[in-house]
Design a protein around this motif. Structure first.
Motif, PDB file in Angstrom:
ATOM      1  N   LEU A 185       1.505  -5.409   5.726  1.00  0.00           N
ATOM      2  CA  LEU A 185       0.955  -4.640   6.841  1.00  0.00           C
ATOM      3  C   LEU A 185       1.017  -3.141   6.548  1.00  0.00           C
ATOM      4  O   LEU A 185       0.040  -2.418   6.763  1.00  0.00           O
ATOM      5  CB  LEU A 185       1.727  -4.933   8.128  1.00  0.00           C
ATOM      6  N   LEU A 186       2.164  -2.673   6.062  1.00  0.00           N
ATOM      7  CA  LEU A 186       2.318  -1.246   5.783  1.00  0.00           C
ATOM      8  C   LEU A 186       1.392  -0.806   4.653  1.00  0.00           C
ATOM      9  O   LEU A 186       0.778   0.266   4.730  1.00  0.00           O
ATOM     10  CB  LEU A 186       3.783  -0.908   5.473  1.00  0.00           C
ATOM     11  N   GLN A 187       1.263  -1.615   3.610  1.00  0.00           N
ATOM     12  CA  GLN A 187       0.351  -1.266   2.512  1.00  0.00           C
ATOM     13  C   GLN A 187      -1.079  -1.123   3.008  1.00  0.00           C
ATOM     14  O   GLN A 187      -1.785  -0.178   2.653  1.00  0.00           O
ATOM     15  CB  GLN A 187       0.430  -2.324   1.404  1.00  0.00           C
ATOM     16  N   ARG A 188      -1.511  -2.035   3.846  1.00  0.00           N
ATOM     17  CA  ARG A 188      -2.869  -1.972   4.394  1.00  0.00           C
ATOM     18  C   ARG A 188      -3.012  -0.777   5.334  1.00  0.00           C
ATOM     19  O   ARG A 188      -4.039  -0.087   5.335  1.00  0.00           O
ATOM     20  CB  ARG A 188      -3.186  -3.281   5.108  1.00  0.00           C
ATOM     21  N   LEU A 189      -1.979  -0.492   6.127  1.00  0.00           N
ATOM     22  CA  LEU A 189      -2.008   0.651   7.036  1.00  0.00           C
ATOM     23  C   LEU A 189      -2.144   1.960   6.256  1.00  0.00           C
ATOM     24  O   LEU A 189      -2.882   2.861   6.658  1.00  0.00           O
ATOM     25  CB  LEU A 189      -0.754   0.668   7.906  1.00  0.00           C
ATOM     26  N   ILE A 190      -1.456   2.048   5.140  1.00  0.00           N
ATOM     27  CA  ILE A 190      -1.561   3.234   4.284  1.00  0.00           C
ATOM     28  C   ILE A 190      -3.000   3.403   3.803  1.00  0.00           C
ATOM     29  O   ILE A 190      -3.575   4.499   3.886  1.00  0.00           O
ATOM     30  CB  ILE A 190      -0.565   3.139   3.102  1.00  0.00           C
ATOM     31  N   LYS A 191      -3.604   2.327   3.322  1.00  0.00           N
ATOM     32  CA  LYS A 191      -4.999   2.398   2.845  1.00  0.00           C
ATOM     33  C   LYS A 191      -5.952   2.801   3.964  1.00  0.00           C
ATOM     34  O   LYS A 191      -6.848   3.628   3.765  1.00  0.00           O
ATOM     35  CB  LYS A 191      -5.427   1.050   2.261  1.00  0.00           C
ATOM     36  N   GLU A 192      -5.765   2.208   5.130  1.00  0.00           N
ATOM     37  CA  GLU A 192      -6.631   2.538   6.274  1.00  0.00           C
ATOM     38  C   GLU A 192      -6.468   4.000   6.691  1.00  0.00           C
ATOM     39  O   GLU A 192      -7.444   4.664   7.055  1.00  0.00           O
ATOM     40  CB  GLU A 192      -6.327   1.613   7.456  1.00  0.00           C
ATOM     41  N   SER A 193      -5.252   4.499   6.630  1.00  0.00           N
ATOM     42  CA  SER A 193      -4.998   5.897   7.003  1.00  0.00           C
ATOM     43  C   SER A 193      -5.597   6.847   5.978  1.00  0.00           C
ATOM     44  O   SER A 193      -6.170   7.885   6.341  1.00  0.00           O
ATOM     45  CB  SER A 193      -3.485   6.132   7.150  1.00  0.00           C
ATOM     46  N   GLU A 194      -5.473   6.506   4.706  1.00  0.00           N
ATOM     47  CA  GLU A 194      -6.092   7.331   3.653  1.00  0.00           C
ATOM     48  C   GLU A 194      -7.607   7.366   3.827  1.00  0.00           C
ATOM     49  O   GLU A 194      -8.228   8.433   3.695  1.00  0.00           O
ATOM     50  CB  GLU A 194      -5.731   6.780   2.270  1.00  0.00           C
ATOM     51  N   ALA A 195      -8.202   6.222   4.140  1.00  0.00           N
ATOM     52  CA  ALA A 195      -9.658   6.151   4.311  1.00  0.00           C
ATOM     53  C   ALA A 195     -10.137   7.028   5.468  1.00  0.00           C
ATOM     54  O   ALA A 195     -11.291   7.480   5.469  1.00  0.00           O
ATOM     55  CB  ALA A 195     -10.087   4.701   4.538  1.00  0.00           C
TER      56      ALA A 195
END
Length: 181
Positions: free
Chosen positions: A103-113
């Motif tokens: 979840l955190l890894q995906r959240l990081i990617k979504e935030s970067e995007a």
């Protein structure tokens, strides 16, 4: 865990999100909230994050929501607009299975995007080794501890502050929206 799905949260997920958070408030020290918010309040909070364009994700196993993560404004003043604070909560029965990490890894990617440049983790309870470990695995660095700032369950609790750069972090200026420079 072949059927784990991580996807954007929708309003229909909020009863499950509310139940997960209710348990965290009542029995845990990851949050310093003392009274669990009801579904109406969790729906209001969800709306604020959605209206702000922040990422909000759920993890589902066999179609059932078992965890969630979101990023929100770190602070309200405009100079902080490129910095987000994360939150990750899981059903107790699925802790230590790697779902929080995913979840955190995906959240990081979504935030970067979305163009955010820093992510802050404010971890309740310095004894929360699981959360500290997950954040460390995701590239967060310890930036400090606020000792004895919360009082819950008859004891003083620390908060641990961790941070990681998103995308180019502070190496370059953000594109557009440079007001207040």
């Amino acid at each position: 865990m072949s059927s784990l799905e991580i996807r954007p949260a929708i309003a229909d997920d909020l009863p499950f999100v509310t139940e997960i958070y209710d348990h965290a408030v009542r029995y845990g020290t990851a949050t310093f909230e003392l009274i669990p918010p009801d579904l109406a309040e969790m729906t209001r909070r969800f709306g604020v994050l959605m209206d702000g364009g922040f990422p909000y994700l759920v993890a589902a196993l066999e179609g059932r929501v078992v965890g969630y993560a979101y990023a929100g404004a770190y602070r309200p003043r405009p100079a902080y607009r490129f910095t987000v604070e994360n939150s990750v909560y899981l059903e107790p029965a699925i802790h230590r299975r790697g779902i929080g990490l995913q979840l955190l890894q995906r959240l990081i990617k979504e935030s970067e995007a979305r163009g955010y440049r820093q992510m802050i983790a404010v971890i309740g309870d310095s004894a929360n080794a699981g959360s500290i470990g997950v954040h460390t695995r995701c590239g967060f660095e310890m930036i400090g501890t606020h000792p004895d700032v919360g009082f819950k369950f008859g004891r003083w609790l620390d908060t641990v502050m961790m941070q990681r750069a998103l995308g180019e972090g502070g190496v370059t200026l953000p594109a557009g929206n440079l007001g207040g420079s």
